[in-house]
Design a protein around this motif. Sequence first.
Motif, PDB file in Angstrom:
ATOM      1  N   ASP A 335       0.838  -1.205   0.000  1.00  0.00           N
ATOM      2  CA  ASP A 335       0.000   0.000   0.000  1.00  0.00           C
ATOM      3  C   ASP A 335       0.870   1.250   0.000  1.00  0.00           C
ATOM      4  O   ASP A 335       0.605   2.200  -0.744  1.00  0.00           O
ATOM      5  N   ALA A 336       1.920   1.237   0.806  1.00  0.00           N
ATOM      6  CA  ALA A 336       2.840   2.375   0.821  1.00  0.00           C
ATOM      7  C   ALA A 336       3.515   2.526  -0.529  1.00  0.00           C
ATOM      8  O   ALA A 336       3.689   3.646  -1.032  1.00  0.00           O
ATOM      9  N   ALA A 337       3.909   1.413  -1.140  1.00  0.00           N
ATOM     10  CA  ALA A 337       4.550   1.465  -2.448  1.00  0.00           C
ATOM     11  C   ALA A 337       3.618   2.076  -3.494  1.00  0.00           C
ATOM     12  O   ALA A 337       4.045   2.879  -4.331  1.00  0.00           O
ATOM     13  N   SER A 338       2.337   1.726  -3.430  1.00  0.00           N
ATOM     14  CA  SER A 338       1.368   2.268  -4.389  1.00  0.00           C
ATOM     15  C   SER A 338       1.167   3.753  -4.179  1.00  0.00           C
ATOM     16  O   SER A 338       1.148   4.535  -5.138  1.00  0.00           O
ATOM     17  N   ARG A 339       1.007   4.164  -2.929  1.00  0.00           N
ATOM     18  CA  ARG A 339       0.766   5.587  -2.650  1.00  0.00           C
ATOM     19  C   ARG A 339       1.957   6.452  -3.043  1.00  0.00           C
ATOM     20  O   ARG A 339       1.784   7.587  -3.489  1.00  0.00           O
ATOM     21  N   LEU A 340       3.151   5.935  -2.863  1.00  0.00           N
ATOM     22  CA  LEU A 340       4.361   6.707  -3.152  1.00  0.00           C
ATOM     23  C   LEU A 340       4.880   6.458  -4.558  1.00  0.00           C
ATOM     24  O   LEU A 340       5.979   6.873  -4.896  1.00  0.00           O
ATOM     25  N   GLN A 341       4.082   5.764  -5.376  1.00  0.00           N
ATOM     26  CA  GLN A 341       4.437   5.479  -6.771  1.00  0.00           C
ATOM     27  C   GLN A 341       5.786   4.771  -6.870  1.00  0.00           C
ATOM     28  O   GLN A 341       6.619   5.084  -7.710  1.00  0.00           O
ATOM     29  N   MET A 342       5.960   3.784  -5.997  1.00  0.00           N
ATOM     30  CA  MET A 342       7.158   2.951  -6.026  1.00  0.00           C
ATOM     31  C   MET A 342       6.845   1.529  -6.490  1.00  0.00           C
ATOM     32  O   MET A 342       7.748   0.698  -6.613  1.00  0.00           O
ATOM     33  N   ALA A 343       5.566   1.245  -6.774  1.00  0.00           N
ATOM     34  CA  ALA A 343       5.168  -0.125  -7.091  1.00  0.00           C
ATOM     35  C   ALA A 343       5.858  -0.634  -8.346  1.00  0.00           C
ATOM     36  O   ALA A 343       6.190  -1.831  -8.447  1.00  0.00           O
ATOM     37  N   HIS A 344       6.088   0.252  -9.325  1.00  0.00           N
ATOM     38  CA  HIS A 344       6.729  -0.202 -10.565  1.00  0.00           C
ATOM     39  C   HIS A 344       8.140  -0.715 -10.315  1.00  0.00           C
ATOM     40  O   HIS A 344       8.614  -1.622 -11.006  1.00  0.00           O
ATOM     41  N   ARG A 345       8.816  -0.152  -9.310  1.00  0.00           N
ATOM     42  CA  ARG A 345      10.171  -0.612  -9.001  1.00  0.00           C
ATOM     43  C   ARG A 345      10.149  -2.020  -8.411  1.00  0.00           C
ATOM     44  O   ARG A 345      11.014  -2.843  -8.712  1.00  0.00           O
ATOM     45  N   ILE A 346       9.132  -2.291  -7.573  1.00  0.00           N
ATOM     46  CA  ILE A 346       8.989  -3.633  -7.006  1.00  0.00           C
ATOM     47  C   ILE A 346       8.619  -4.633  -8.101  1.00  0.00           C
ATOM     48  O   ILE A 346       9.179  -5.735  -8.182  1.00  0.00           O
ATOM     49  N   PHE A 348       9.303  -4.512 -11.234  1.00  0.00           N
ATOM     50  CA  PHE A 348      10.476  -4.744 -12.088  1.00  0.00           C
ATOM     51  C   PHE A 348      11.458  -5.698 -11.417  1.00  0.00           C
ATOM     52  O   PHE A 348      12.020  -6.599 -12.064  1.00  0.00           O
ATOM     53  N   GLU A 349      11.666  -5.520 -10.112  1.00  0.00           N
ATOM     54  CA  GLU A 349      12.572  -6.411  -9.386  1.00  0.00           C
ATOM     55  C   GLU A 349      12.073  -7.854  -9.428  1.00  0.00           C
ATOM     56  O   GLU A 349      12.831  -8.783  -9.698  1.00  0.00           O
ATOM     57  N   ILE A 350      10.790  -8.047  -9.147  1.00  0.00           N
ATOM     58  CA  ILE A 350      10.247  -9.406  -9.075  1.00  0.00           C
ATOM     59  C   ILE A 350      10.208 -10.060 -10.456  1.00  0.00           C
ATOM     60  O   ILE A 350      10.509 -11.253 -10.602  1.00  0.00           O
ATOM     61  N   ILE A 351       9.845  -9.290 -11.493  1.00  0.00           N
ATOM     62  CA  ILE A 351       9.838  -9.847 -12.849  1.00  0.00           C
ATOM     63  C   ILE A 351      11.230 -10.310 -13.244  1.00  0.00           C
ATOM     64  O   ILE A 351      11.421 -11.417 -13.773  1.00  0.00           O
ATOM     65  N   ASN A 352      12.229  -9.476 -12.988  1.00  0.00           N
ATOM     66  CA  ASN A 352      13.593  -9.854 -13.372  1.00  0.00           C
ATOM     67  C   ASN A 352      14.087 -11.059 -12.581  1.00  0.00           C
ATOM     68  O   ASN A 352      14.782 -11.922 -13.120  1.00  0.00           O
ATOM     69  N   VAL A 371       3.425 -13.357 -12.295  1.00  0.00           N
ATOM     70  CA  VAL A 371       3.994 -12.219 -11.564  1.00  0.00           C
ATOM     71  C   VAL A 371       2.973 -11.087 -11.587  1.00  0.00           C
ATOM     72  O   VAL A 371       2.311 -10.847 -12.597  1.00  0.00           O
ATOM     73  N   ASN A 372       2.834 -10.404 -10.459  1.00  0.00           N
ATOM     74  CA  ASN A 372       1.885  -9.296 -10.356  1.00  0.00           C
ATOM     75  C   ASN A 372       2.486  -8.025 -10.936  1.00  0.00           C
ATOM     76  O   ASN A 372       3.669  -7.735 -10.729  1.00  0.00           O
ATOM     77  N   ILE A 373       1.669  -7.261 -11.636  1.00  0.00           N
ATOM     78  CA  ILE A 373       2.096  -5.943 -12.084  1.00  0.00           C
ATOM     79  C   ILE A 373       1.037  -4.935 -11.655  1.00  0.00           C
ATOM     80  O   ILE A 373      -0.140  -5.253 -11.522  1.00  0.00           O
ATOM     81  N   SER A 374       1.465  -3.723 -11.446  1.00  0.00           N
ATOM     82  CA  SER A 374       0.591  -2.653 -10.966  1.00  0.00           C
ATOM     83  C   SER A 374       0.263  -1.686 -12.098  1.00  0.00           C
ATOM     84  O   SER A 374       0.912  -1.679 -13.157  1.00  0.00           O
ATOM     85  N   GLY A 375      -0.741  -0.856 -11.853  1.00  0.00           N
ATOM     86  CA  GLY A 375      -1.034   0.216 -12.796  1.00  0.00           C
ATOM     87  C   GLY A 375       0.145   1.156 -12.939  1.00  0.00           C
ATOM     88  O   GLY A 375       0.373   1.732 -14.013  1.00  0.00           O
ATOM     89  N   GLU A 385      10.194  -2.456 -21.977  1.00  0.00           N
ATOM     90  CA  GLU A 385      11.221  -2.744 -22.975  1.00  0.00           C
ATOM     91  C   GLU A 385      12.394  -3.474 -22.339  1.00  0.00           C
ATOM     92  O   GLU A 385      12.957  -4.407 -22.917  1.00  0.00           O
ATOM     93  N   GLN A 386      12.746  -3.059 -21.119  1.00  0.00           N
ATOM     94  CA  GLN A 386      13.867  -3.695 -20.446  1.00  0.00           C
ATOM     95  C   GLN A 386      13.532  -5.137 -20.062  1.00  0.00           C
ATOM     96  O   GLN A 386      14.399  -6.019 -20.109  1.00  0.00           O
ATOM     97  N   VAL A 387      12.273  -5.399 -19.695  1.00  0.00           N
ATOM     98  CA  VAL A 387      11.851  -6.759 -19.382  1.00  0.00           C
ATOM     99  C   VAL A 387      12.052  -7.663 -20.598  1.00  0.00           C
ATOM    100  O   VAL A 387      12.585  -8.783 -20.491  1.00  0.00           O
ATOM    101  N   ILE A 388      11.650  -7.175 -21.775  1.00  0.00           N
ATOM    102  CA  ILE A 388      11.817  -7.965 -22.994  1.00  0.00           C
ATOM    103  C   ILE A 388      13.289  -8.206 -23.270  1.00  0.00           C
ATOM    104  O   ILE A 388      13.713  -9.324 -23.591  1.00  0.00           O
ATOM    105  N   THR A 389      14.099  -7.173 -23.127  1.00  0.00           N
ATOM    106  CA  THR A 389      15.541  -7.309 -23.356  1.00  0.00           C
ATOM    107  C   THR A 389      16.154  -8.328 -22.401  1.00  0.00           C
ATOM    108  O   THR A 389      16.958  -9.179 -22.800  1.00  0.00           O
ATOM    109  N   ASN A 390      15.766  -8.239 -21.126  1.00  0.00           N
ATOM    110  CA  ASN A 390      16.311  -9.161 -20.134  1.00  0.00           C
ATOM    111  C   ASN A 390      15.882 -10.599 -20.418  1.00  0.00           C
ATOM    112  O   ASN A 390      16.670 -11.535 -20.250  1.00  0.00           O
TER     113      ASN A 390
END
Length: 543
Positions: A335-346, A348-352, A371-375, A385-390
Amino acid sequence: MQLDNATAEGGTNSGIVVFLCTAAGRVLSATPRADELFPADGEQTTLRERLETRLRMSPGTSLGTALIDGEETSLTGLMDNREITLRITPLDDHQRLVVLLENLCPPTSIDSLTGLPDRSAMLECIRDIQSDGGGGHRLMLVDIDRLKTVNDYLGYHIGDRVIRDLAGAMQEAVPEDVMAARWSGHEFMLLVPPRQAEHSQQIAERIRASAANVRFNGGDDAPPLGSVTVSIGHGALGPGETSRTQPRDQLSALNAAVYEAKRTGRDRVVNADRLQQPSVYTTGGALDRAIHEGRIVAASQPIVDLKTGHIVADEALARMITPEGDIIPAGLFIDAASRLQMAHRIDFEIINQTINNCVASIDHRPMAHFVNISGDFLQHPELMEQVITNAQAACDCIDETGNPGAKPLVLEMTEREVLEDTSDAFSALKPLIDFGLRLALDDFGSGYSSYRYLLDMPFTFLKIEGALVQNMSDSVRAQKIVRHIQSMAKDMGLITVAEFIGDERTADMLREMGLDWGQGFHFGRPEVVRPLKSENRVTIHDI
């Protein structure tokens, strides 16, 4: 500076650094502030001995000579890399009054609108106190309520006038030894010294009351918007051993107090030290450090085929590892990650990590990896793009015929996380879909999910809301809803996944209804996947 008899005797103003000493330099008395900055080491400590613990006199100046001469003079020196002036005033043949004109937090840069020190000046003071200062200081964050609305409605010139007027009113309301600074466009930060710390709540209330005298007036062509209100948070500042909040979290705790003041109605004061739960900002700070230090990891939970009981997939769930090694589940920080717009970083970490950990022996069957992704993630095409490259770099993404095919990586999202416009969501996801990644709609039946998403988005999997599954044993209605969802999914060619299966009875009921896959503690709890070193990774199937 006017010095009266009270000051000469030690003073009632504890904020002034004053020593009364003999011509020989023996200290007779000192103000509380002087004792705080230059404590005595024994009863007969001389002024020179007390000052030299922190103050280095400029070359060519002699404190001893100045005291003996008995003439009014000023000397300069350096204290904590700042220039300090000593003013020496003879009271008679034997007594000297020495006033230290200190400016421990000089305004190295000034805010042009208010004339106050700016953020950089205040940050310098905060860092000094946190690194080697004494305990007892407090910080106060003052946030102007509704300022963005005023700027948008009445214009920035009105907002600037409010900021300037509030700065003046605030300076009149606080003691002289409290440093005020412009912290951001709509915020002020105040540094409260230890001698005023116990009055922080009263000082904050005085600021709040003074704000009521400033008004949002836009002139004759705009209706008045009333008086200014402020939301204020105050909290401890100092090294970790003098405050229950660690230095790295003190500013976050202050933001949390202001957030709580706004959440509960604005125009109020909140003590950060009395907040009961970890704040969104404190959690956000811990998350940021965990991401940088590689302590966001995936925990894998198995998904089984309900007909055969074989594991056919898994879901990668985010976990945060504390510096002490404790495992924190996503529910406590997402919830904190979503409110602070940090969810995309999480995300990306989990996908990689899922890509890099998608290895097994050559004999194992390929599995789907959810794997879960957020809005928030959908707003970052560069990460996609980086996910595809990785993925291309980590695995062989071409099947035996030489043609790209569907990849076992499944992107899972809830309707509430998808963008309002499904066409925008589809456009954002299209590069990943074209690459061969499949989509799963999570929490279907939770009240958020919409049939429109099934109409507009190319989902392959439909995950049924866990609360429905958990209630099936005791609720005929829940059974009917799940049966309806399964029937619809079958007609649409979707693979259904029931979540939160906790016992064999529920699994049997779902199997009889024809659901495809199941997930829950009955089949296995999430287990942290320790990332494999690159030299140990073996590619055995597509991602």
